[in-house]
Design a protein around this motif. Structure first.
Motif, PDB file in Angstrom:
ATOM      1  N   HIS A  40      -1.022  26.593  -3.982  1.00 44.16           N
ATOM      2  CA  HIS A  40       0.250  26.596  -3.241  1.00 44.16           C
ATOM      3  C   HIS A  40       1.170  25.522  -3.813  1.00 44.16           C
ATOM      4  O   HIS A  40       2.354  25.776  -4.073  1.00 44.16           O
ATOM      5  CB  HIS A  40      -0.006  26.336  -1.751  1.00 44.16           C
ATOM      6  CG  HIS A  40       1.238  26.117  -0.957  1.00 44.16           C
ATOM      7  ND1 HIS A  40       1.802  27.105  -0.197  1.00 44.16           N
ATOM      8  CD2 HIS A  40       2.030  25.027  -0.816  1.00 44.16           C
ATOM      9  CE1 HIS A  40       2.893  26.623   0.396  1.00 44.16           C
ATOM     10  NE2 HIS A  40       3.041  25.365   0.032  1.00 44.16           N
ATOM     11  N   ARG A  41       0.641  24.335  -4.013  1.00 48.15           N
ATOM     12  CA  ARG A  41       1.441  23.235  -4.546  1.00 48.15           C
ATOM     13  C   ARG A  41       1.946  23.534  -5.955  1.00 48.15           C
ATOM     14  O   ARG A  41       3.061  23.186  -6.314  1.00 48.15           O
ATOM     15  CB  ARG A  41       0.642  21.937  -4.524  1.00 48.15           C
ATOM     16  CG  ARG A  41       0.483  21.399  -3.120  1.00 48.15           C
ATOM     17  CD  ARG A  41      -0.274  20.099  -3.123  1.00 48.15           C
ATOM     18  NE  ARG A  41      -0.159  19.455  -1.822  1.00 48.15           N
ATOM     19  CZ  ARG A  41      -0.598  18.250  -1.565  1.00 48.15           C
ATOM     20  NH1 ARG A  41      -1.190  17.537  -2.495  1.00 48.15           N
ATOM     21  NH2 ARG A  41      -0.461  17.742  -0.357  1.00 48.15           N
ATOM     22  N   THR A  42       1.128  24.184  -6.762  1.00 46.30           N
ATOM     23  CA  THR A  42       1.563  24.553  -8.111  1.00 46.30           C
ATOM     24  C   THR A  42       2.697  25.571  -8.044  1.00 46.30           C
ATOM     25  O   THR A  42       3.707  25.440  -8.743  1.00 46.30           O
ATOM     26  CB  THR A  42       0.388  25.135  -8.926  1.00 46.30           C
ATOM     27  OG1 THR A  42      -0.611  24.118  -9.070  1.00 46.30           O
ATOM     28  CG2 THR A  42       0.839  25.601 -10.298  1.00 46.30           C
ATOM     29  N   LEU A  43       2.541  26.569  -7.199  1.00 45.58           N
ATOM     30  CA  LEU A  43       3.572  27.597  -7.092  1.00 45.58           C
ATOM     31  C   LEU A  43       4.884  27.037  -6.543  1.00 45.58           C
ATOM     32  O   LEU A  43       5.956  27.400  -7.024  1.00 45.58           O
ATOM     33  CB  LEU A  43       3.090  28.748  -6.204  1.00 45.58           C
ATOM     34  CG  LEU A  43       2.005  29.631  -6.802  1.00 45.58           C
ATOM     35  CD1 LEU A  43       1.470  30.607  -5.762  1.00 45.58           C
ATOM     36  CD2 LEU A  43       2.525  30.381  -8.021  1.00 45.58           C
ATOM     37  N   THR A  44       4.812  26.173  -5.561  1.00 42.52           N
ATOM     38  CA  THR A  44       6.038  25.648  -4.959  1.00 42.52           C
ATOM     39  C   THR A  44       6.630  24.491  -5.753  1.00 42.52           C
ATOM     40  O   THR A  44       7.828  24.250  -5.688  1.00 42.52           O
ATOM     41  CB  THR A  44       5.809  25.204  -3.502  1.00 42.52           C
ATOM     42  OG1 THR A  44       4.783  24.207  -3.466  1.00 42.52           O
ATOM     43  CG2 THR A  44       5.437  26.383  -2.621  1.00 42.52           C
ATOM     44  N   GLY A  45       5.789  23.789  -6.516  1.00 41.92           N
ATOM     45  CA  GLY A  45       6.276  22.649  -7.288  1.00 41.92           C
ATOM     46  C   GLY A  45       6.690  23.003  -8.698  1.00 41.92           C
ATOM     47  O   GLY A  45       7.413  22.257  -9.349  1.00 41.92           O
ATOM     48  N   LEU A  59      -2.365  36.500  -9.459  1.00 43.04           N
ATOM     49  CA  LEU A  59      -1.770  35.240  -9.016  1.00 43.04           C
ATOM     50  C   LEU A  59      -1.811  35.129  -7.488  1.00 43.04           C
ATOM     51  O   LEU A  59      -2.163  34.082  -6.941  1.00 43.04           O
ATOM     52  CB  LEU A  59      -0.334  35.139  -9.532  1.00 43.04           C
ATOM     53  CG  LEU A  59       0.362  33.799  -9.473  1.00 43.04           C
ATOM     54  CD1 LEU A  59      -0.453  32.682 -10.102  1.00 43.04           C
ATOM     55  CD2 LEU A  59       1.734  33.904 -10.136  1.00 43.04           C
ATOM     56  N   ALA A  60      -1.515  36.220  -6.801  1.00 42.45           N
ATOM     57  CA  ALA A  60      -1.627  36.230  -5.337  1.00 42.45           C
ATOM     58  C   ALA A  60      -3.080  36.025  -4.916  1.00 42.45           C
ATOM     59  O   ALA A  60      -3.355  35.339  -3.921  1.00 42.45           O
ATOM     60  CB  ALA A  60      -1.074  37.541  -4.765  1.00 42.45           C
ATOM     61  N   SER A  61      -4.015  36.586  -5.679  1.00 40.93           N
ATOM     62  CA  SER A  61      -5.440  36.396  -5.390  1.00 40.93           C
ATOM     63  C   SER A  61      -5.828  34.924  -5.509  1.00 40.93           C
ATOM     64  O   SER A  61      -6.622  34.412  -4.718  1.00 40.93           O
ATOM     65  CB  SER A  61      -6.305  37.230  -6.339  1.00 40.93           C
ATOM     66  OG  SER A  61      -6.075  38.598  -6.151  1.00 40.93           O
ATOM     67  N   ALA A  62      -5.292  34.252  -6.522  1.00 41.33           N
ATOM     68  CA  ALA A  62      -5.570  32.824  -6.693  1.00 41.33           C
ATOM     69  C   ALA A  62      -5.060  32.035  -5.490  1.00 41.33           C
ATOM     70  O   ALA A  62      -5.735  31.132  -4.992  1.00 41.33           O
ATOM     71  CB  ALA A  62      -4.940  32.305  -7.986  1.00 41.33           C
ATOM     72  N   LEU A  63      -3.869  32.382  -5.005  1.00 35.81           N
ATOM     73  CA  LEU A  63      -3.325  31.710  -3.823  1.00 35.81           C
ATOM     74  C   LEU A  63      -4.203  31.978  -2.603  1.00 35.81           C
ATOM     75  O   LEU A  63      -4.527  31.050  -1.842  1.00 35.81           O
ATOM     76  CB  LEU A  63      -1.892  32.176  -3.563  1.00 35.81           C
ATOM     77  CG  LEU A  63      -1.230  31.620  -2.309  1.00 35.81           C
ATOM     78  CD1 LEU A  63      -1.110  30.094  -2.368  1.00 35.81           C
ATOM     79  CD2 LEU A  63       0.149  32.266  -2.119  1.00 35.81           C
ATOM     80  N   ALA A  64      -4.620  33.212  -2.409  1.00 34.87           N
ATOM     81  CA  ALA A  64      -5.457  33.558  -1.257  1.00 34.87           C
ATOM     82  C   ALA A  64      -6.803  32.838  -1.322  1.00 34.87           C
ATOM     83  O   ALA A  64      -7.271  32.275  -0.323  1.00 34.87           O
ATOM     84  CB  ALA A  64      -5.667  35.067  -1.194  1.00 34.87           C
ATOM     85  N   ALA A  65      -7.413  32.845  -2.496  1.00 35.26           N
ATOM     86  CA  ALA A  65      -8.727  32.205  -2.643  1.00 35.26           C
ATOM     87  C   ALA A  65      -8.636  30.695  -2.424  1.00 35.26           C
ATOM     88  O   ALA A  65      -9.453  30.110  -1.700  1.00 35.26           O
ATOM     89  CB  ALA A  65      -9.297  32.496  -4.034  1.00 35.26           C
ATOM     90  N   CYS A  66      -7.656  30.062  -3.037  1.00 39.81           N
ATOM     91  CA  CYS A  66      -7.516  28.610  -2.905  1.00 39.81           C
ATOM     92  C   CYS A  66      -7.204  28.217  -1.460  1.00 39.81           C
ATOM     93  O   CYS A  66      -7.736  27.230  -0.953  1.00 39.81           O
ATOM     94  CB  CYS A  66      -6.416  28.118  -3.848  1.00 39.81           C
ATOM     95  SG  CYS A  66      -6.224  26.326  -3.878  1.00 39.81           S
TER      96      CYS A  66
END
Length: 160
Positions: free
Chosen positions: A123-128, A51-58
């Protein structure tokens, strides 16, 4: 409509160890696991590391697309992302990012790129927040086409 086929992420228990799973997504096979220190085999990243990898890549993709649109001389982008759970804090899950941007940019451009990082679709998915629907079924789960993320990314920075 695109002729591209949407691919689900499929995780299967390998039968080896209590956590190890084989994941197939977008034609790629991955092994996910937990560290040996918690009873895993240490044979791959943990789900939170993915999940952190997805955030970093995006984040990296979002910044690259924005810099290209602006014609800014960005020669490299590196995003480091991590996850931790913090007791007594809501929400308990904290994702941190550290972004390195190479290129001849001024302070205003660098500050703007940091603002744009928050427009990353992951980022928006994680924060929203997101909804998860779960059911027993033999059919594949509904999935967006693989190109949908790129469209979301373009949309996120279109008016920036």
């Amino acid at each position: 409509m695109s002729s591209e086929v949407a691919l689900d992420a499929i995780a299967r228990d390998t039968g080896a160890g209590k956590f190890q799973v084989a994941v197939q997504v977008a034609g790629v096979a991955l092994m996910l696991d937990e560290p040996v220190s918690v009873g895993g085999m240490g044979s791959g990243p943990t789900p939170y590391q993915m999940l952190a990898s997805a955030l970093a890549a995006c984040t990296t993709m979002t910044l690259r697309v924005y810099a290209l649109q602006k014609g800014w001389p960005v020669t490299g982008i590196r995003t480091l992302a991590g996850h931790q759970r913090q007791a007594g804090v809501q929400p308990a899950d904290l994702f941190t990012r550290r972004i390195e941007i190479e290129g001849d940019l001024d302070d205003v451009q660098r500050a703007r790129l940091l603002e744009i990082a928050d427009r990353c679709p992951v980022h928006r998915t994680l924060t929203g927040g997101a909804r998860v629907e779960t059911e027993l079924a033999d059919a594949a789960a509904p999935t967006e086409p693989a190109a949908a993320h790129a469209a979301d990314l373009e949309h996120a920075i279109r008016d920036a």
